[in-house]
Design an enzyme around this catalytic site. Structure first.
Site, short mmCIF file in Angstrom:
data_model
loop_
_atom_site.label_atom_id
_atom_site.label_comp_id
_atom_site.label_asym_id
_atom_site.label_seq_id
_atom_site.Cartn_x
_atom_site.Cartn_y
_atom_site.Cartn_z
N ASP A 192 -11.83 0.31 4.48
CA ASP A 192 -10.64 -0.09 4.71
C ASP A 192 -9.86 1.28 5.01
OD1 ASP A 192 -8.11 -1.36 4.88
OD2 ASP A 192 -9.04 -3.21 3.64
N TYR A 252 1.51 -11.77 17.30
CA TYR A 252 0.17 -11.86 16.72
C TYR A 252 -0.97 -12.79 17.47
CZ TYR A 252 -3.05 -13.73 12.82
OH TYR A 252 -4.09 -13.95 11.94
C1 AKB Z 1 -0.90 -16.09 9.07
O1 AKB Z 1 -0.39 -16.91 8.62
O2 AKB Z 1 -0.61 -15.14 10.00
C2 AKB Z 1 -2.56 -16.20 8.95
C3 AKB Z 1 -3.21 -16.95 10.20
C4 AKB Z 1 -3.12 -18.41 10.42
O3 AKB Z 1 -3.71 -16.80 11.17
N1 AKB Z 1 -2.79 -16.70 7.98
#
Ligand code: AKB
Length: 315
Positions: A32, A138
């Site tokens: 890490d 993300y």
């Molecule tokens: C998040 O909430 O970002 C993660 C996922 C579902 O990838 N737990």
């Protein structure tokens, strides 16, 4: 030798335990950004920032690594606050790992997420192959990562395998910066204070999984015959779905004084753009995926374990 990146994160702690139990002491290198103060038995500790290709290559050589569990990453809520960081860690990180793995002849596991789906994806029983137009940074990094995995698998014959994790519930290490974190926080606050102020609406329903099943899925997928793996982006995966209100009711059945209030914040929009339930029939068919824990078993086990150690982040 086995490498885990992001090993101090929510999945890394539990996966390392399982891999040490399976392969024995001294076979798992946990890395890490820094070495933790409290060291756990059986692991070899090292430092690795996956955004630096030279560091990745050096570490693979130094420890003679043949299998990589690449878990280092930024989760959805943190990614919305720090999109450049999310892109750098998630996309450059997985690209470095895949390229270095190819040069060293390593196999790779990498977790994708239900975050690859977005507002234009069917929300119920979401199929394996469907629209992946996420609304978050993300999600964009996870779609890109999946495509990179597929590219390396098909163009360079790299053995890289992946699952799209739903929210993961666990007690050994708290999650950090995710949209599904409410499901873990609710247990911690129920035991610590008897009350939880939830950051999504009561009717917010999401696919979830208990950590022992998440760990089992990684180990089973990596143990499966290569010929049976028909998905080289990432497999849909789920155990059960519940709403925040249903989880609160399930905890209340066991702790009658528990109360829950709801004050949605920016994470509500992310939750609303993700599926409520997932179709994981390809994983069930290709490598016999089957979760062991249902909702009630998970709630019993979580409450028992959280009661033993109600402050996991302070351990
Ligand atoms: C998040 O909430 O970002 C993660 C996922 C579902 O990838 N737990």
């Amino acid at each position: 030798m086995i490498l885990i990146t992001g090993a101090q994160g929510q999945i890394g702690i539990d996966l390392a335990d399982a891999l040490v139990a399976k392969y024995g002491d001294g076979k798992v290198v946990v890395t890490d950004l820094r070495i933790p103060e409290v060291l756990r038995k059986g692991r070899i500790y090292d430092v690795l920032d996956v955004t630096y290709m030279e560091s990745v290559k050096k570490l693979l050589n130094a420890h003679d690594i043949d299998t990589i569990f690449h878990l280092a990453g930024i989760l959805s809520a943190t990614g919305e606050r720090h999109p450049e960081l999310a892109w750098n860690v998630n996309v450059n990180g997985v690209r470095n790992i895949l390229e270095a793995a190819q040069l060293s002849g390593c196999r790779v596991f990498w977790p994708s997420s239900i975050a690859v789906f977005g507002p234009t994806t069917p929300r119920h029983n979401t199929p394996q192959e469907t629209v992946t137009e996420p609304g978050t940074m993300y999600g964009a990094t996870k779609v890109t990562g999946e495509l990179l995995c597929k590219f390396h698998a098909t163009h360079h014959n790299l053995d890289v395998r992946s699952v799209r994790f739903p929210g993961i519930i666990s007690h050994a290490a708290p999650p950090g910066g995710g949209t599904t974190d409410w499901a873990v926080d609710m247990f911690l606050q129920a035991v610590r204070t008897g009350h939880y102020n939830c950051f999504v609406r009561e009717d917010t329903r999401m696919p979830m999984m208990y950590m022992p099943d998440a760990v089992k899925s990684v180990i089973d997928l990596m143990a499966a015959d290569n010929e049976g793996i028909s998905v080289r982006t990432s497999y849909n995966l789920t155990a059960f779905s519940f709403s925040a209100g249903e989880l609160a009711a399930s905890i209340k059945k066991r702790m009658p004084d528990f109360t829950c209030s709801y004050k949605p914040d920016f994470r509500q929009d992310i939750a609303d753009s993700w599926p409520e339930s997932i179709n994981d029939s390809r994983a069930r068919r290709d490598w016999n995926w089957e979760p062991q824990f249902d909702l009630e078993m998970m709630v019993d086990d979580m409450l028992e374990n959280v009661a033993k150690k109600p402050f996991p982040s302070e351990l």
